[in-house]
Each structure stands twice: as structure tokens, then as C-alpha cells.
Design an enzyme around this catalytic site. Structure first.
Site, PDB file in Angstrom:
ATOM      1  CG  ASP A  31      22.356 128.508  78.777  1.00  0.00           C
ATOM      2  OD1 ASP A  31      21.667 128.811  77.918  1.00  0.00           O
ATOM      3  OD2 ASP A  31      23.553 129.135  78.738  1.00  0.00           O
ATOM      4  CE  LYS A  33      17.611 137.496  95.446  1.00  0.00           C
ATOM      5  NZ  LYS A  33      17.400 136.417  96.257  1.00  0.00           N
ATOM      6  CE1 TYR A  61      22.090 140.143  80.833  1.00  0.00           C
ATOM      7  CE2 TYR A  61      21.031 139.132  79.007  1.00  0.00           C
ATOM      8  CZ  TYR A  61      21.781 138.903  80.041  1.00  0.00           C
ATOM      9  OH  TYR A  61      22.045 137.910  80.735  1.00  0.00           O
ATOM     10  CG  ASP A  89      21.410 134.510  79.355  1.00  0.00           C
ATOM     11  OD1 ASP A  89      21.507 133.665  78.625  1.00  0.00           O
ATOM     12  OD2 ASP A  89      22.189 135.518  79.033  1.00  0.00           O
ATOM     13  CG  ASP A 100      17.355 132.986  95.801  1.00  0.00           C
ATOM     14  OD1 ASP A 100      16.299 133.273  95.501  1.00  0.00           O
ATOM     15  OD2 ASP A 100      17.561 133.371  96.920  1.00  0.00           O
TER      16      ASP A 100
END
Ligand code: NAD
Length: 365
Positions: free
Chosen positions: A254, A194, A144, A250, A226
Site C-alpha cells: 500500500d 523481521k 492472517y 499488505d 522497518d
């Protein structure tokens, strides 16, 4: 830098339902203050409310107030009336600016499902009842913020790119926050990355292992993002604390929030190196219900509990608030977002008052 006053709490109601839910949380703070907790409460402007009055979503006065206080309680920011405002003046920019200004690099998001609300989850109650998970997300680095980033046109073809970058110091400091949090809980930390594809994740994993040497009492495991997403919806109770980068956090936080089925119930904390923090519900300004007096104030009230625990080191007061919320739920008091068809929903103010009543009972014991 202004003089730091640790016991001063800056309250930033913001937009939409922000002022309504923050009012109830401030009542809780006032109740504790009347019962001997040494705090000062000051209000300030952020987001659209600040833009409307000062033409900036994070005005100079709020910057000074934020520097001086020991902790910040935020409602929410944003609304459709600001959609046409230039990006750097939008309400959400105020949030990004205050996080960056105070270097709030660690985002703590508990996902806790009270037994009384297990039926609110989209998963089977037995998979989620009494879920108690903490996601620690790196908040000021990663893709980000990484440079270079741009959208450009080359040979008449549009292309865009971002950079996922962490240095070892950024990873080390979030690792410490996560290990310390795990020590206060069930001592199990799962680091999500990852590393099978990304160099930045390989470094993340290496540094997590290095920091682990200082926390031998915490069990460290690693999981690809994943798989972590899959495990979160398959068997979420396997996790105690998860730590991950900005982008992965993020998304996963959620998903974890939705496991609880009640966006109006979940608090969050964003901390810097000195445990100064900003505390806010995970939901937004819910403009669809703003002004109706029906918003659930519990996420904001539980944010106050986190504020007292992490920034003011008032463990007992934090626990008292959490117990008052549980007692209120046990009495069957529900705002419309968590009510079932047979329950008459109460208003935002009625929910706040019910919590205060229970808190007063707890404080009398
Ligand atoms: P939202 O989280 O505000 O609302 C999503 C849904 O949940 C809505 O139906 C809303 O009514 C409901 N809801 C949210 N909080 C609730 C509560 N306390 N009680 C009862 N119901 C509640 O997300 P959105 O609708 O996508 O966004 C609305 C605005 O909020 C947008 O401007 C967005 O940019 C902003 N936003 C701000 C933050 C923040 O301040 N941290 C976070 C997310 C979104």
C-alpha cells in the site's frame, strides 16, 4: 474439479465502481479477440452483488466457473450497505474465499510511475519518476490465517492473539515466484523480514537463501521490514523486486502504491502453483464515486495485461495493452483522479475508448 479451459476468462465485476471499470477492460479483451486472440469471456457473481442475488458472496456457481476458467478478472467488492451483514457473508469474505479456494498464494503488485504522472506522487518527482518496482506478497499464510487465534476473557481481562506461522514449503513456493519474476526484470530481489526479532522470519531468511542456490543470476539481499518501509519513502528506485510475508506485504504494497499517487492506475495479480490467477485493480469499490461514470479504468485494463502475461502467456498482447495505455497518457487523456487543474477530465467510458483507439492503431502496425 471441473474441466480446466485455459483460454476462458471469468469476469467478476463485483460492487461499486467494479462493473463500470470492468466494462472498459472487457472492451479491451473484445478488441483483442476481434483481432485474433483466442479467448472466451464469461461473467459471474462475487461479493455484494452475489450476496444480493444468492445470499452468498462466493456462490456455488461462481466456484464452478472459477475452477473451470484459466484466469479471473475481478473489479472490486464491498460497500457500506453490507456493513451490518454477518461477517462470513460480507462481500470481502467472497474475495478471501476465492483466493483460498484457488490457492492463490502469490500476490504480485507492481508499483509503476509513468513519467507523465510523476507530479501525482506525494514524493519529489525526481525520487519517483519512472519508478518500476514489483512487490511479491505471500497471500494465504502468515498471521492472517495462523492458528491459534482468538479473543477471550481470562480472569475478567480481555485478551486477543494471532499466530504468525509459515512452514518451509510455503516460503519456498513464494521464493520461487519472486526469483522467477526477478529473472524477467532487473534480477535483483530484496527479501523483507523481521529476523532480528521473529523466529518465523529466521526460517523465512534461511529458506530464501536455500532457494537462491537455484537462481545464481539473481542478486538476493535481505532487509528488516522497518528499514524497508523507510527506504521505500526515502529512495524507492533502489528496489527491483521485493518479496515478503502476508502482513508485511499488505502494508508495504500500500505504501508503494501511494508512491505513485494514483490508486486508479495500479493492477495486481494473485497466482497459484499452476499460474492460474485472479487479476484486479489494487483499489476498492470506491463507493463514493460509484455510478457517476468518473472512475479511472486503467488499473483494471492493466490487470488484463497482467492476466495475459502471467496466466495466458500472451506476452505480445500484454505489451500492446501497456503501450496503448502509455500512448493514451501521452495524449493527455486523464480521468479526474489523475487530472491536474488545467486538464478537463474524461469519463470512465471515454478513457476506455481512448485506450481502445490506441490499441487498434498498435494492432494495425
Ligand atoms: P477505495 O480504494 O475503494 O477508495 C479510496 C479512494 O480512492 C476513494 O476516494 C475513491 O473514490 C478513490 N478511488 C479508488 N479507485 C478509484 C478509481 N479507479 N478511479 C478514481 N478514484 C478511485 O477504498 P475505500 O473507499 O476505503 O473502500 C471502499 C469499499 O471498497 C469498501 O467497502 C472496502 O471494503 C472495499 N475494498 C475492496 C477491495 C477489493 O475489492 N479488493 C479493496 C479495498 C477496499
Amino acid at each position: 474439479m471441473a474441466n480446466l479451459k485455459k483460454s476462458k476468462i471469468l469476469v467478476l465485476p463485483g460492487d461499486g465502481i467494479g462493473p463500470e471499470i470492468v466494462d472498459e477492460a472487457v472492451k479491451v479483451l473484445e478488441c483483442l479477440r476481434e483481432n485474433g486472440l483466442s479467448i472466451e469471456v464469461e461473467h459471474g457473481l462475487i461479493g455484494g452483488a452475489a450476496y444480493d442475488k444468492t445470499n452468498s458472496p462466493f456462490p456455488a456457481k461462481t466456484i464452478a466457473q472459477a475452477e473451470e476458467c484459466g484466469a479471473i478478472l475481478l473489479g472490486a467488492v464491498g460497500g457500506p450497505q453490507y456493513d451490518q451483514v454477518e461477517r462470513h457473508l460480507r462481500p470481502e469474505q467472497g474475495l478471501l474465499d476465492i483466493r483460498a479456494h484457488l490457492n492463490l498464494f502469490a500476490n504480485l503488485r507492481p508499483a509503476l510511475l509513468y513519467a507523465e504522472l510523476a507530479s501525482a506522487s506525494s514524493l519529489k518527482p525526481e525520487l519517483v519518476a519512472e519508478l518500476d518496482l514489483l512487490i511479491v506478497r505471500e497471500l494465504t499464510g502468515g498471521i492472517y490465517f495462523g492458528q491459534p487465534r482468538a479473543q477471550e476473557v481470562e480472569d475478567n481481562v480481555r485478551r486477543a492473539y494471532n499466530t504468525m506461522v509459515y512452514d518451509e514449503n510455503e516460503i519456498r513456493r513464494i521464493a520461487h515466484v519472486a526469483f522467477l519474476a526477478a529473472q524477467k526484470r532487473d534480477r535483483r530481489l530484496c527479501s523483507v523480514d523481521k529476523a532480528n526479532v521473529l523466529e518465523v522470519s529466521l526460517l523465512w531468511r534461511e529458506v530464501m537463501e536455500e532457494v537462491h542456490q537455484e537462481y545464481a543470476d539473481v542478486e538476493l539481499s535481505h532487509m528488516y521490514v522497518d528499514n524497508a518501509a523507510m527506504q521505500l519513502v526515502r529512495a524507492p528506485k533502489q528496489f527491483d523486486v521485493m518479496v515478503t510475508s502476508n502482513l508485511f506485504g499488505d502494508i508495504l504494497s500500500d505504501a508503494a502504491a501511494m508512491l505513485t499517487g494514483s490508486i486508479g492506475m495500479l493492477p495486481s495479480a494473485s497466482l497459484n502453483q499452476d499460474n492460474k490467477g485472479m487479476y484486479e485493480p489494487i483499489h476498492g469499490s470506491a463507493t463514493d464515486i460509484a455510478g457517476k461514470g468518473i472512475a479511472n479504468p486503467l488499473a483494471t485494463i492493466l490487470s488484463v495485461a497482467m492476466l495475459l502475461r502471467y496466466s495466458l502467456n500472451q506476452q505480445q498482447a500484454a505489451q500492446n495493452i501497456e503501450q496503448a495505455v502509455i500512448a493514451t497518457l501521452q495524449q493527455g487523456v486523464r480521468t479526474q483522479d489523475i487530472a491536474d487543474a488545467n486538464t478537463k477530465a474524461v469519463s470512465t467510458g471515454e478513457m476506455g475508448n481512448a485506450v481502445i483507439k490506441n490499441l487498434q492503431k498498435i494492432l494495425l502496425v
